[in-house]
Enzyme design. Structure first.
Site, PDB file in Angstrom:
ATOM      1  N   SER A 149      72.185  33.454  49.324  1.00  0.00           N
ATOM      2  CA  SER A 149      73.483  32.532  49.104  1.00  0.00           C
ATOM      3  C   SER A 149      74.498  32.947  49.996  1.00  0.00           C
ATOM      4  CB  SER A 149      73.676  32.703  47.546  1.00  0.00           C
ATOM      5  OG  SER A 149      75.125  32.104  47.627  1.00  0.00           O
ATOM      6  N   HIS A 179      70.452  29.164  51.048  1.00  0.00           N
ATOM      7  CA  HIS A 179      71.110  28.598  49.598  1.00  0.00           C
ATOM      8  C   HIS A 179      72.602  28.416  49.849  1.00  0.00           C
ATOM      9  CE1 HIS A 179      71.133  27.761  45.222  1.00  0.00           C
ATOM     10  NE2 HIS A 179      72.313  28.604  45.241  1.00  0.00           N
ATOM     11  N   MET A 202      77.378  22.008  42.504  1.00  0.00           N
ATOM     12  CA  MET A 202      78.221  22.333  41.255  1.00  0.00           C
ATOM     13  C   MET A 202      79.282  21.652  41.282  1.00  0.00           C
ATOM     14  SD  MET A 202      77.492  26.607  41.202  1.00  0.00           S
ATOM     15  CE  MET A 202      77.008  26.665  43.131  1.00  0.00           C
ATOM     16  N   ASP A 222      68.523  32.002  40.218  1.00  0.00           N
ATOM     17  CA  ASP A 222      69.927  31.952  40.974  1.00  0.00           C
ATOM     18  C   ASP A 222      70.925  32.813  39.927  1.00  0.00           C
ATOM     19  OD1 ASP A 222      72.192  31.954  42.547  1.00  0.00           O
ATOM     20  OD2 ASP A 222      72.326  29.515  42.232  1.00  0.00           O
TER      21      ASP A 222
HETATM   22  C1  DX5 Z   1      76.774  31.096  41.311  1.00  0.00           C
HETATM   23  C2  DX5 Z   1      75.823  30.690  42.497  1.00  0.00           C
HETATM   24  C3  DX5 Z   1      74.969  31.502  42.814  1.00  0.00           C
HETATM   25  C4  DX5 Z   1      75.777  32.926  43.698  1.00  0.00           C
HETATM   26  C5  DX5 Z   1      74.428  33.976  43.404  1.00  0.00           C
HETATM   27  O1  DX5 Z   1      77.256  29.837  40.905  1.00  0.00           O
HETATM   28  O2  DX5 Z   1      75.257  29.444  42.161  1.00  0.00           O
HETATM   29  O3  DX5 Z   1      73.996  31.122  44.069  1.00  0.00           O
HETATM   30  O4  DX5 Z   1      76.109  32.954  44.825  1.00  0.00           O
HETATM   31  O5  DX5 Z   1      75.225  35.294  43.824  1.00  0.00           O
HETATM   32  P1  DX5 Z   1      74.774  36.718  43.259  1.00  0.00           P
HETATM   33  O6  DX5 Z   1      73.356  36.751  44.005  1.00  0.00           O
HETATM   34  O7  DX5 Z   1      75.764  37.675  43.895  1.00  0.00           O
HETATM   35  O8  DX5 Z   1      74.648  36.486  41.767  1.00  0.00           O
HETATM   36 ZN    ZN Z   2      73.542  28.848  43.562  1.00  0.00          ZN
END
Ligand code: DX5
Ligand code: ZN
Length: 227
Positions: free
Chosen positions: A9, A34, A69, A176
């Site tokens: 991500s 991502h 989101m 995720d």
């Molecule tokens: C949260 C995002 C994720 C996030 C994951 O709202 O959708 O993609 O960046 O980050 P980590 O792996 O640090 O939990």
């Molecule tokens: Zn995400």
């Protein structure tokens, strides 16, 4: 062994050098980029939009997996497809007409995913699972990187694995939030095949270590090889 995919991500990347950060993870073995889109409305954070997607598109042939989101979702979807997204996922709570939104994404030649927050029930899959290309299970509440994996997500992944297998279709099951080297194998055993990892990858090692993404992606893959 399923075909496991690692999806860094870019939320946790250094935005001052985003292009280099993307090239670096792809060169280090990432399969998917991502791309977390937040609107300060559906979630309490604000990130990046179609212009940034368009800017990074020429840098890589890797799949760009856009996680919306945002609310509402329909207006912004064509912009992301024109900007080069390969997969677009959205939250059912953010769409008035879920089936229509899936159609909108796919009619423009993109793959469509539905995203489930930790407390979102799976019944949203009831009449659309066959149409989906991907189901994304959130193992943190959306909005921020670096949160702790919510264990209940494992039960949800197991349940979705069964539903997907029953369709006989090739639908990705992505997870995720809070995915790390020390829990990825357990998550894979629950049935996930595609793993988003933000802080685990982009915060790995020391800034001056050129091999740091290589090292952490290899560690994630070696855990997956044990499953
Ligand atoms: C949260 C995002 C994720 C996030 C994951 O709202 O959708 O993609 O960046 O980050 P980590 O792996 O640090 O939990
Ligand atoms: Zn995400």
């Amino acid at each position: 062994m399923p075909n496991y995919r690692i999806a860094p991500s870019i939320l946790s990347a250094n935005f001052a050098k985003l292009g280099e950060e993307i090239t670096a993870v792809v060169d280090s073995g990432a399969d998917i980029i991502h791309f977390d889109v937040m609107d300060n409305h559906y979630v309490p954070n604000l990130t990046i939009g179609p212009l940034v997607c368009e800017a990074i598109r020429p840098l890589t042939k890797a799949i760009i997996d856009v996680h919306l989101m945002v609310e509402p979702v329909d207006r912004i979807i064509p912009d992301f497809i024109r900007a080069g997204a390969n997969i677009i996922s959205f939250h059912p709570e953010a769409s008035r007409h879920i089936d229509r939104t899936i159609g909108l994404i796919q009619e423009m030649g993109c793959k469509a995913g539905l995203v489930f927050n930790p407390a979102t029930p799976l019944y949203y899959l009831d009449h659309v699972l066959d149409k989906l290309d991907l189901v994304l299970i959130m193992s943190v509440n959306p909005g921020f990187g670096g949160q702790k994996f919510i264990l209940e997500a494992l039960n949800k992944i197991r349940a979705v694995r069964k539903l997907i297998d029953a369709t006989g279709k090739d639908i990705l099951l992505e997870v995720d939030g809070g995915v790390k080297v020390d829990n990825i194998a357990e998550i894979a055993r629950a049935g996930a095949d595609t793993f988003v990892a933000g802080s685990a990858i982009y915060s790995a090692g020391k800034d001056n270590d050129l091999n740091r993404y290589n090292t952490v992606i290899a560690a994630l893959r070696s855990e997956l090889a044990k499953v």
